[in-house]
Design a protein around this motif. Structure first.
Motif, short mmCIF file in Angstrom:
data_model
loop_
_atom_site.label_atom_id
_atom_site.label_comp_id
_atom_site.label_asym_id
_atom_site.label_seq_id
_atom_site.Cartn_x
_atom_site.Cartn_y
_atom_site.Cartn_z
N SER A 1 60.60 10.68 42.19
CA SER A 1 61.22 9.76 43.09
C SER A 1 62.34 10.58 43.63
O SER A 1 62.89 11.44 43.16
N MET A 2 62.75 9.89 45.00
CA MET A 2 64.01 10.50 45.45
C MET A 2 65.22 9.71 44.99
O MET A 2 64.93 8.25 44.89
N SER A 3 66.30 10.47 44.68
CA SER A 3 67.18 9.59 44.00
C SER A 3 68.54 10.09 44.80
O SER A 3 68.60 11.21 45.45
N VAL A 4 69.63 9.19 44.40
CA VAL A 4 70.93 9.39 45.16
C VAL A 4 71.94 8.90 44.20
O VAL A 4 71.83 8.18 43.54
N ALA A 5 73.13 9.69 44.27
CA ALA A 5 74.44 9.23 43.80
C ALA A 5 75.08 8.41 44.75
O ALA A 5 75.33 8.92 45.98
N CYS A 6 75.62 7.31 44.33
CA CYS A 6 76.45 6.53 45.05
C CYS A 6 77.34 5.80 44.53
O CYS A 6 77.63 5.93 43.20
N TRP A 7 78.31 5.26 45.37
CA TRP A 7 79.35 4.25 44.47
C TRP A 7 79.66 2.92 45.59
O TRP A 7 79.17 2.80 46.61
N ILE A 8 80.23 1.87 44.57
CA ILE A 8 80.90 0.85 45.36
C ILE A 8 82.19 0.68 44.73
O ILE A 8 82.61 1.17 43.78
N ASP A 9 83.08 0.12 45.48
CA ASP A 9 84.51 -0.03 45.42
C ASP A 9 84.66 -1.26 44.99
O ASP A 9 83.85 -2.21 45.19
N LEU A 10 85.41 -1.58 43.81
CA LEU A 10 85.77 -3.04 43.40
C LEU A 10 87.08 -3.51 44.25
O LEU A 10 88.09 -3.71 43.75
N ASP A 11 86.61 -3.64 45.59
CA ASP A 11 87.58 -4.03 46.48
C ASP A 11 87.45 -5.37 46.82
O ASP A 11 86.79 -6.16 46.31
N ALA A 12 88.34 -5.77 47.90
CA ALA A 12 88.20 -7.34 48.12
C ALA A 12 86.85 -7.76 48.80
O ALA A 12 86.50 -8.98 48.21
N HIS A 13 86.04 -6.84 49.38
CA HIS A 13 84.71 -7.45 49.84
C HIS A 13 83.87 -7.56 48.59
O HIS A 13 83.31 -8.67 48.38
N THR A 14 83.86 -6.54 47.61
CA THR A 14 82.91 -6.86 46.39
C THR A 14 83.56 -7.97 45.66
O THR A 14 82.22 -8.68 45.18
N ARG A 15 84.57 -8.18 45.47
CA ARG A 15 85.16 -9.46 44.61
C ARG A 15 84.87 -10.53 45.27
O ARG A 15 84.56 -11.51 44.69
N ALA A 16 85.19 -10.79 46.46
CA ALA A 16 84.61 -11.96 47.38
C ALA A 16 83.18 -12.15 47.45
O ALA A 16 82.65 -13.43 47.27
N LEU A 17 82.56 -11.27 47.37
CA LEU A 17 80.94 -11.26 47.46
C LEU A 17 80.40 -11.74 46.23
O LEU A 17 79.53 -12.45 46.12
N LEU A 18 80.80 -11.23 44.95
CA LEU A 18 80.41 -11.36 43.91
C LEU A 18 81.03 -12.62 42.86
O LEU A 18 80.43 -13.22 42.00
N LEU A 19 82.54 -12.77 43.25
CA LEU A 19 83.20 -13.57 42.13
C LEU A 19 83.18 -14.98 42.76
O LEU A 19 83.56 -15.98 42.17
N LYS A 20 83.17 -15.30 44.03
CA LYS A 20 83.53 -16.55 44.49
C LYS A 20 82.28 -17.20 44.93
O LYS A 20 82.11 -18.52 44.95
N GLU A 21 80.92 -16.69 44.63
CA GLU A 21 79.92 -17.40 44.94
C GLU A 21 79.41 -18.46 43.83
O GLU A 21 79.92 -18.13 42.72
N LYS A 22 79.04 -19.55 44.23
CA LYS A 22 78.91 -20.53 43.10
C LYS A 22 77.25 -20.56 42.60
O LYS A 22 76.30 -19.97 43.46
N CYS A 23 77.05 -20.69 41.61
CA CYS A 23 75.92 -20.70 40.96
C CYS A 23 74.95 -21.97 41.23
O CYS A 23 75.56 -22.95 40.87
N THR A 24 73.99 -21.60 41.89
CA THR A 24 73.17 -22.97 42.25
C THR A 24 71.81 -22.39 41.82
O THR A 24 71.19 -21.63 41.24
N ALA A 25 70.92 -23.71 41.91
CA ALA A 25 69.33 -23.66 41.50
C ALA A 25 68.65 -22.42 42.09
O ALA A 25 67.82 -21.82 41.67
N SER A 26 69.19 -22.07 43.29
CA SER A 26 68.47 -20.98 44.27
C SER A 26 68.95 -19.58 43.77
O SER A 26 68.45 -18.59 44.23
N ASN A 27 70.05 -19.65 43.16
CA ASN A 27 70.47 -17.99 42.90
C ASN A 27 70.84 -18.00 41.40
O ASN A 27 71.21 -17.11 40.87
#
Length: 163
Positions: free
Chosen positions: A137-163
């Motif tokens: 397979s083709m592989s890649v090294a990558c990163w994500i920052d634990l910045d405001a975007h990442t925090r807002a995207l992952l920490l503020k979403e509510k758990c619902t039956a669809s997610n």
């Protein structure tokens, strides 16, 4: 990698590694990761340096590597979510751990398919260098920052039956 008693492990499965489990809204396991501080050694720097294209491997207590990605595909599990929601559930726990431990960035070695899955979650995924063929397979090294975007995207979403 070596197997012991039906379990796979490598030299990075040691006391410096942390294992994170994400759950769905019903608390069923949705997947997991291994997290490891890059200043304690990393698969990227020691096993896959070709993915760095000559750049130095991350070696910083605030930059951690994520590996051993697994998603629960059990039909009996309540975690029958589409893959991007399972990835988000696991990343949410990694981000919480990151915030608690002053982590600024996560680095990954992934296939292009997993890179796309990460990007489809809404995360901003940065490549270190161009993809390289490793095995089949083709592989890649990558990163994500634990910045405001990442925090807002992952920490503020509510758990619902669809997610």
């Amino acid at each position: 990698m070596t197997g012991r008693d039906g379990h796979e492990y490598d030299r990075f499965d040691d006391a410096d590694s942390i294992y994170v489990l994400g759950t769905d809204c019903g608390d069923a396991p949705s997947g997991g990761w291994r997290l490891r501080p890059t200043h304690r050694g990393s698969m990227l720097g020691e096993v896959f340096p070709q993915l760095l294209a000559g750049a130095p491997a991350p070696n910083d207590p605030s930059v951690w590597e994520i590996s051993r990605f697994v998603i629960n595909r059990s039909r009996r599990s309540r975690a029958r979510l589409e893959p991007k929601w399972k990835v988000r559930a696991v990343l949410r726990e990694a981000v919480r751990f990151g915030i608690d431990n002053q982590i600024s960035r996560f680095v990954f070695v992934v296939s292009l398919a997993v890179e796309r899955l990460l990007a489809h979650t809404g995360l901003i995924v940065h490549r270190i260098a161009a993809p390289t063929r490793i095995g089949c397979s083709m592989s890649v090294a990558c990163w994500i920052d634990l910045d405001a975007h990442t925090r807002a995207l992952l920490l503020k979403e509510k758990c619902t039956a669809s997610n």
